[in-house]
Design an enzyme around this catalytic site. Structure first.
Site, PDB file in Angstrom:
ATOM      1  N   SER A  66     -32.202   7.000   2.070  1.00 14.82           N
ATOM      2  CA  SER A  66     -30.806   7.077   2.540  1.00 14.82           C
ATOM      3  C   SER A  66     -30.380   8.718   2.044  1.00 14.82           C
ATOM      4  O   SER A  66     -29.360   8.903   2.432  1.00 14.82           O
ATOM      5  CB  SER A  66     -30.023   6.185   1.591  1.00 14.82           C
ATOM      6  OG  SER A  66     -30.289   6.308   0.340  1.00 14.82           O
ATOM      7  N   LYS A 109     -30.448  10.223  -1.271  1.00 17.55           N
ATOM      8  CA  LYS A 109     -30.071  10.623  -2.501  1.00 17.55           C
ATOM      9  C   LYS A 109     -30.638  11.688  -2.937  1.00 17.55           C
ATOM     10  O   LYS A 109     -30.069  12.778  -3.753  1.00 17.55           O
ATOM     11  CB  LYS A 109     -30.430   9.250  -3.326  1.00 17.55           C
ATOM     12  CG  LYS A 109     -29.969   8.041  -2.930  1.00 17.55           C
ATOM     13  CD  LYS A 109     -30.131   6.805  -3.903  1.00 17.55           C
ATOM     14  CE  LYS A 109     -31.845   6.596  -4.114  1.00 17.55           C
ATOM     15  NZ  LYS A 109     -32.514   6.075  -2.623  1.00 17.55           N
ATOM     16  N   GLU A 166     -34.474   9.401 -10.558  1.00 16.63           N
ATOM     17  CA  GLU A 166     -35.360   8.387 -10.867  1.00 16.63           C
ATOM     18  C   GLU A 166     -36.096   8.877 -12.191  1.00 16.63           C
ATOM     19  O   GLU A 166     -37.423   8.328 -12.289  1.00 16.63           O
ATOM     20  CB  GLU A 166     -36.500   8.157  -9.905  1.00 16.63           C
ATOM     21  CG  GLU A 166     -35.767   7.559  -8.743  1.00 16.63           C
ATOM     22  CD  GLU A 166     -35.311   6.213  -8.815  1.00 16.63           C
ATOM     23  OE1 GLU A 166     -35.674   5.520  -9.869  1.00 16.63           O
ATOM     24  OE2 GLU A 166     -34.904   5.879  -7.856  1.00 16.63           O
TER      25      GLU A 166
HETATM   26  N1  LIG Z   1     -38.577  18.399   3.289  1.00 11.61           N
HETATM   27  C1  LIG Z   1     -38.259  17.482   4.268  1.00 11.61           C
HETATM   28  N2  LIG Z   1     -38.358  17.879   5.556  1.00 11.61           N
HETATM   29  C2  LIG Z   1     -38.108  16.791   6.149  1.00 11.61           C
HETATM   30  N3  LIG Z   1     -37.415  15.621   6.272  1.00 11.61           N
HETATM   31  C3  LIG Z   1     -37.409  15.450   4.859  1.00 11.61           C
HETATM   32  C4  LIG Z   1     -37.871  16.318   3.810  1.00 11.61           C
HETATM   33  N4  LIG Z   1     -37.583  15.758   2.673  1.00 11.61           N
HETATM   34  C5  LIG Z   1     -37.336  14.432   2.771  1.00 11.61           C
HETATM   35  N5  LIG Z   1     -37.114  14.203   3.905  1.00 11.61           N
HETATM   36  C6  LIG Z   1     -36.750  12.994   4.793  1.00 11.61           C
HETATM   37  O1  LIG Z   1     -35.311  12.909   4.203  1.00 11.61           O
HETATM   38  C7  LIG Z   1     -34.824  11.340   4.209  1.00 11.61           C
HETATM   39  C8  LIG Z   1     -34.338  11.457   3.000  1.00 11.61           C
HETATM   40  O2  LIG Z   1     -35.304  11.599   1.655  1.00 11.61           O
HETATM   41  P1  LIG Z   1     -34.858  11.424   0.239  1.00 11.61           P
HETATM   42  O3  LIG Z   1     -35.756  11.806  -0.461  1.00 11.61           O
HETATM   43  O4  LIG Z   1     -33.576  12.264   0.024  1.00 11.61           O
HETATM   44  O5  LIG Z   1     -34.546   9.946   0.123  1.00 11.61           O
HETATM   45  P2  LIG Z   1     -34.092   8.937  -0.999  1.00 11.61           P
HETATM   46  O6  LIG Z   1     -32.748   8.219  -0.774  1.00 11.61           O
HETATM   47  O7  LIG Z   1     -33.986   9.772  -2.459  1.00 11.61           O
HETATM   48  O8  LIG Z   1     -35.104   8.105  -1.158  1.00 11.61           O
HETATM   49  P3  LIG Z   1     -35.878   7.397  -2.397  1.00 11.61           P
HETATM   50  O9  LIG Z   1     -34.909   6.359  -3.194  1.00 11.61           O
HETATM   51  O10 LIG Z   1     -37.096   6.486  -1.788  1.00 11.61           O
HETATM   52  O11 LIG Z   1     -36.436   8.333  -3.375  1.00 11.61           O
HETATM   53  C9  LIG Z   1     -36.269  10.700   4.130  1.00 11.61           C
HETATM   54  O12 LIG Z   1     -36.153  10.091   5.544  1.00 11.61           O
HETATM   55  C10 LIG Z   1     -37.500  11.712   4.130  1.00 11.61           C
HETATM   56  O13 LIG Z   1     -38.413  11.371   5.219  1.00 11.61           O
END
Ligand SMILES: Nc1ncnc2c1ncn2[C@@H]1O[C@H](COP(=O)(O)OP(=O)(O)OP(=O)(O)O)[C@@H](O)[C@H]1O
Length: 728
Positions: free
Chosen positions: A518, A520, A643
């Protein structure tokens, strides 16, 4: 009229299927006399293994000085559009592809296809493949940088690297000149020996001549040693300087740069710097001597016999023509060798890092085959280059032999005709003997120069990239953070954050929760200034936008424990200190005060335990404890924990939360967590991220009143706890 020559000169072929979009863009950059690399365009457009989106191309084009616009159009609109545009087409009804439509001319569209080259299509043929009807129009604006300007900055960069070496290089060149002149002494002496000294039967003259010759030859050996010494000193200094500069530039590149790069490729480029140095050394040591040897030898040939001099002069252009014919082949082959080397380096690192997954998936054979393929491909490229070099040497060698035979034949004829003495013939042969290797070396000089040019180009590509913006206002302390309407997208991707609003004040702990993916962690990274937001505000201390705060100052105030913890080679102590100069006693005191002692005392040598690649492997939870100690030792005022307790056992997690609770007065905490049960008593506010926005926000009780990601968790937990009837 369309300039077809310019099109065929500037069209860039794709390296693989995913590159077609960026290859089209680069072709147009070159068409408009600019310059660039697929590498850079891949990054700007967010090209990945699936290829490039039209949005990515649009963003990259706009950043590179084009007024670009993505549109939907029809065939008539393209006919009327008189400048080149990029079309999104479908090949064989399934394969998405990009092509350039240069113009409609004489009833046909002139197409530039990165996969196939240049061809023409009728309106009907184009209509059949241009299913999406989407295209990108682009026109260069004032910010478009022409290739000449780029070449200029490249030159300046290179000269600044070399500036400090001018003196050393000058000295070794001076010595080289002396050596080239001294090199002729043997030929002259042999002529004098045969024509004058031997017939005179004068022993004293012979001995004097030999003594002089010995002195000159010895001087040559002495100079050669001295020059070698100067050159290796220059090598050392230059290598230190270039790596220092390149490594520094690399570290200053934005995080986005590293997201899309393979480590092996970066390491390979660092190693490329050696090639540049080798060539500088080669040029400073050999090139000038070869040129001078050639000039001196040629002058002597003319001196002894103008006809033989003429034969030599006619022979020279033949060499250069041979080399000229090989030039582009060598450049291409050399580029491929370097690419092959980078790929295999990257494959090694990737497989070593993922060794556990390879073993678990019984993937040894697959990876072995992959290695055979990748390394085999690299070696094939080396072989291909070697073959080209051998062909080149063969042709230049044959030309050399023919030349020597011609000189010997004509010289002998001159001696028969008594137009030349035997001694002069010997001297001429000696001169021709020095001339030939010198000319061959000069002819082959294109190879190392090209090699260095490519290495330099690959290095400059990274070194010239836009670095992180570091300047801005310094802040003394952190009080509050307010995020309003924050939007963000990764290059070429759809919007991830679509208007995030949240705030946190000193002494508070806020949590960000939401489904995987999402955004985060991305939000956390935006707060670390790793990426540039698209719009909205991140206001610090109620008045300053985060963008305007100096990087160093901001990073001094924040501390982060991220999902992927990296511990560096060294002791636990080194990892806590991270280069800060402090006494061991102070660190021990810090460890005791914060209650980390029981954890570190479990390690074989306590704080002195070596961790990382060269030491013991810590468990995931232990790594998180070290990372937590490392970040708290920094005494941050804003702590971002992504995390950070995920791998800890229950007791360690409790310890962490209690410790943070204790430090709360001096610390603001942003906690990104899936461990929702921990938030009830710990978080002052919880923000639920949904569909790129903060859909819900409030305390534990408040959130339970509505239906959301967080309340769902508690409902399920409570449902699980309800007593169930046990059937008898
Ligand atoms: N460097 C990047 N380039 C392109 N897309 C990215 C990059 N880093 C993350 N994403 C995409 O952005 C979206 C959000 O990633 P993010 O890591 O912020 O999610 P998150 O909410 O922290 O997930 P989780 O709870 O699994 O850690 C994901 O779909 C991921 O594939």
């Amino acid at each position: 009229m369309l300039n077809k020559k310019r099109i065929s000169k500037t069209i860039v072929r794709q390296q693989d299927q995913t590159d077609c979009g960026v290859a089209c863009l680069l072709s147009l950059i070159k068409y408009y006399e600019g310059d660039g690399s697929l590498e850079k365009l891949r990054e700007l457009s967010g090209t990945n293994r699936q290829g490039t989106t039209l949005l990515g191309l649009y963003q990259a084009a706009n950043q590179l000085g084009f007024d670009a616009q993505g549109c939907e159009a029809n065939i008539q609109a393209i006919i009327d559009h008189r400048t080149p545009l990029i079309l999104h087409v479908l090949i064989d009804e399934r394969l998405e592809h990009y092509i350039i439509c240069y113009r409609y001319e004489n009833g046909k569209f002139v197409i530039g296809d990165p996969a196939k080259g240049i061809y023409e299509l009728s309106a009907k043929e184009l209509e059949a493949i241009w299913v999406s009807r989407t295209c990108l129009t682009l026109a260069p604006n004032d910010e478009f940088v022409k290739a000449k300007a780029i070449a200029r900055s490249k030159k300046v960069w290179f000269l600044t690297l070399l500036k400090e070496d001018y003196k050393l290089l000058g000295i070794s060149i001076g010595i080289g000149v002396t050596m080239a002149v001294l090199g002729t002494s043997m030929a002259i002496f042999s002529q004098k020996l045969i024509d004058d000294i031997l017939p005179s039967n004068d022993l004293k003259r012979l001995l004097t001549g030999l003594a002089l010759l010995s002195f000159l030859l010895m001087a040559r050996v002495g100079f050669s040693t001295l020059r070698e010494l100067f050159l290796i000193r220059q090598s050392k200094d230059f290598n230190n300087r270039i790596i220092d500069k390149f490594y520094d530039s690399l570290l200053r590149l934005p995080k986005a740069f590293f997201d899309t790069r393979k480590i092996g490729e970066l390491v390979a480029r660092l190693n490329d710097t050696n090639r540049i140095q080798r060539v500088i050394k080669f040029l400073a040591s050999n090139l000038l001597i070869d040129i001078l040897s050639a000039i001196v030898a040629l002058s002597f040939l003319y001196y002894y016999s103008w006809k033989i001099g003429l034969i030599a002069t006619i022979n020279l252009p033949i060499y250069f023509l041979i080399i000229y014919g090989f030039n582009s082949k060598i450049i291409t082959a050399q580029k491929e060798v370097m690419q092959g080397y980078a790929s295999s380096e990257s494959h090694y690192i990737n497989s070593m890092q993922g060794i556990a997954s390879i073993k678990n998936h019984n993937g040894l054979n697959i990876f072995k085959k992959l290695n055979q393929l990748i390394y085999g491909n690299f070696q094939q490229k080396v072989f291909d280059l070697g073959k080209i070099k051998i062909r080149l040497s063969l042709f230049s060698g044959i030309a050399g032999v023919l030349f020597l035979i011609a000189v010997l034949g004509f010289g002998s004829y001159q001696v028969y005709q008594q137009a030349m003495s035997l001694g002069e013939l010997m001297a001429v042969l000696g001169m021709a003997g020095t001339l030939m290797p010198a000319i061959t070396n000069l002819a082959l000089v294109a190879i190392p120069i090209n090699e260095a040019k490519i290495a330099f180009q690959r290095m400059f590509e990274f070194a010239s990239m836009q670095q992180e913006v570091t300047d801005g206002t310094h802040i003394e302390k952190f009080d509050s953070l307010e995020i309003s309407d924050l939007t963000f997208r990764f290059a070429g991707r759809s919007r991830l954050l679509k208007g995030v609003n949240m705030k946190v004040h000193k002494g508070e702990c806020v949590a960000i929760v939401g489904e995987s993916g999402s955004g985060k962690s991305t939000l956390g990274q935006l707060l670390q200034k790793f990426y540039q937001k698209e719009s909205g505000n991140i206001i610090v201390n109620g008045k300053m936008d985060l963008d305007g705060i100096a990087m160093e100052s901001w990073r001094n105030h924040i501390g982060v424990v991220s999902q992927d913890i990296h511990l560096f080679n060294g002791t636990v102590l080194d990892n806590i200190l991270m280069g800060t100069e402090d006494s061991v006693e102070n660190v021990v005191k810090f460890v005791q005060q914060h209650g980390f002692e029981p954890f570190f005392s479990q390690f074989p040598q306590g704080l002195g335990t070596i961790v990382g690649e060269e030491g013991i492997n810590l468990s995931g939870g232990q790594r998180q404890v070290v990372a937590l100690a490392r970040v708290l030792y920094k005494r941050p005022q804003l702590l971002i924990l992504d995390e950070a307790t995920a791998a800890m056992d229950r007791n360690t997690e409790k310890f962490t939360l209690r410790l943070l609770e204790r430090l709360k007065d001096e610390l603001t905490v942003i906690l990104i967590s899936h461990r929702l049960h921990t938030l009830k008593n710990f978080a002052d506010r919880i923000y639920v991220l949904e569909d790129g926005k903060v859909a819900h926000g409030g305390g534990h009780k408040e959130l339970l009143l509505t239906h959301n990601f967080y309340s769902e968790f508690w409902q399920e937990l409570n449902a699980d706890k309800k007593p169930t009837l046990v059937s008898a």
